[in-house]
Motif scaffolding. Structure first.
Motif, short mmCIF file in Angstrom:
data_model
loop_
_atom_site.label_atom_id
_atom_site.label_comp_id
_atom_site.label_asym_id
_atom_site.label_seq_id
_atom_site.Cartn_x
_atom_site.Cartn_y
_atom_site.Cartn_z
N GLU A 3 0.86 -1.19 0.00
CA GLU A 3 0.00 0.00 0.00
C GLU A 3 0.89 1.24 0.00
O GLU A 3 1.87 1.30 0.74
CB GLU A 3 -0.83 -0.09 1.27
CG GLU A 3 -1.75 1.02 1.55
CD GLU A 3 -2.49 0.76 2.84
OE1 GLU A 3 -3.43 -0.04 2.83
OE2 GLU A 3 -2.11 1.35 3.87
N LEU A 62 -7.63 2.72 -3.47
CA LEU A 62 -8.55 2.35 -2.39
C LEU A 62 -9.31 3.57 -1.89
O LEU A 62 -10.40 3.45 -1.35
CB LEU A 62 -7.78 1.72 -1.23
CG LEU A 62 -6.92 0.51 -1.59
CD1 LEU A 62 -6.20 0.00 -0.35
CD2 LEU A 62 -7.77 -0.58 -2.22
N GLN A 86 -13.21 3.44 -1.17
CA GLN A 86 -14.07 2.39 -1.70
C GLN A 86 -14.98 1.87 -0.58
O GLN A 86 -14.52 1.62 0.53
CB GLN A 86 -13.24 1.22 -2.23
CG GLN A 86 -12.57 1.46 -3.53
CD GLN A 86 -11.91 0.18 -4.05
OE1 GLN A 86 -12.30 -0.94 -3.71
NE2 GLN A 86 -10.89 0.36 -4.86
N ASP A 88 -16.34 -0.96 0.16
CA ASP A 88 -15.98 -2.22 0.84
C ASP A 88 -14.64 -2.15 1.55
O ASP A 88 -14.22 -3.10 2.19
CB ASP A 88 -16.01 -3.39 -0.15
CG ASP A 88 -14.98 -3.26 -1.26
OD1 ASP A 88 -14.51 -2.14 -1.54
OD2 ASP A 88 -14.65 -4.31 -1.87
N LYS A 89 -13.96 -1.01 1.47
CA LYS A 89 -12.68 -0.83 2.15
C LYS A 89 -12.77 0.16 3.31
O LYS A 89 -11.78 0.47 3.96
CB LYS A 89 -11.62 -0.33 1.17
CG LYS A 89 -11.42 -1.19 -0.05
CD LYS A 89 -10.76 -2.48 0.27
CE LYS A 89 -10.39 -3.20 -1.02
NZ LYS A 89 -10.59 -4.63 -0.96
N GLN A 92 -11.26 0.60 7.66
CA GLN A 92 -9.99 -0.13 7.72
C GLN A 92 -8.80 0.82 7.89
O GLN A 92 -7.66 0.40 7.73
CB GLN A 92 -9.82 -0.98 6.46
CG GLN A 92 -10.87 -2.05 6.30
CD GLN A 92 -10.70 -2.86 5.01
OE1 GLN A 92 -9.61 -2.95 4.47
NE2 GLN A 92 -11.78 -3.44 4.54
N ILE A 94 -8.08 3.53 6.04
CA ILE A 94 -7.62 4.18 4.81
C ILE A 94 -7.88 5.68 4.86
O ILE A 94 -7.00 6.49 4.55
CB ILE A 94 -8.29 3.53 3.58
CG1 ILE A 94 -7.78 2.09 3.44
CG2 ILE A 94 -8.05 4.35 2.32
CD1 ILE A 94 -8.58 1.24 2.48
#
Length: 155
Positions: A3, A62, A86, A88-89, A92, A94
């Motif tokens: 990442e 992301l 995103q 679904d991310k 987390q 981000i």
């Protein structure tokens, strides 16, 4: 490939426009962006004087944060124009990584304040509050609908 946070550039327009469309069509926004309109919006922001933007990337974008610096009477301010992760991310870390990176970059640029617009009383406001942002006690957003459209989102 690990990442990494990259400086947003024209090469990110297409992939980030897809993230934008997918993110903002979800609750709580329910906005009807097309790929083309999202790409134009991101392109316009990229070409704004004082632009600063980043993409958190791991095989694909992301999330990203875009905005611009502008002079105010008390120094430079930064306006976060667009910020999304995103769907679904989310949850987390981000978004927090992107906000932290933005702060690290803006501090030596003598930016004294970061501001943004978001939906009231939702997950987005809770996220920003968790990251040290607060509601302005002085500023409100006002809008006026032009034309005969009744299906557009209003503030």
């Amino acid at each position: 490939m690990l990442e990494e946070i990259l400086t947003f550039s024209a090469e990110h327009l297409d992939s980030c426009a897809h993230v934008y469309v997918e993110t903002f069509k979800q609750e709580p926004w329910n906005e009807c962006w097309s790929f083309e309109t999202a790409r134009v919006r991101l392109w316009e922001t990229l070409n704004t004087p004082g632009f600063v933007g980043f993409v958190l990337h791991h095989h694909e974008p992301l999330g990203f944060i875009l905005g611009y610096c502008e002079q105010f009477y008390d120094g430079k301010h930064f306006f976060v124009k667009d910020f999304c992760v995103q769907t679904d991310k989310q949850h987390q870390g981000i978004g927090t990584k992107l906000l932290n990176h933005l702060t690290i970059v803006l501090t030596p640029m003598n930016v004294s304040q970061i501001f943004l617009l978001t939906l009231r009383d939702g997950q987005a406001e809770a996220f920003y509050s968790k990251n040290g942002y607060c509601r302005s006690p002085k500023i409100i957003v006002m809008s006026q609908q032009l034309g005969s459209r009744t299906d557009s989102w209003t503030f």
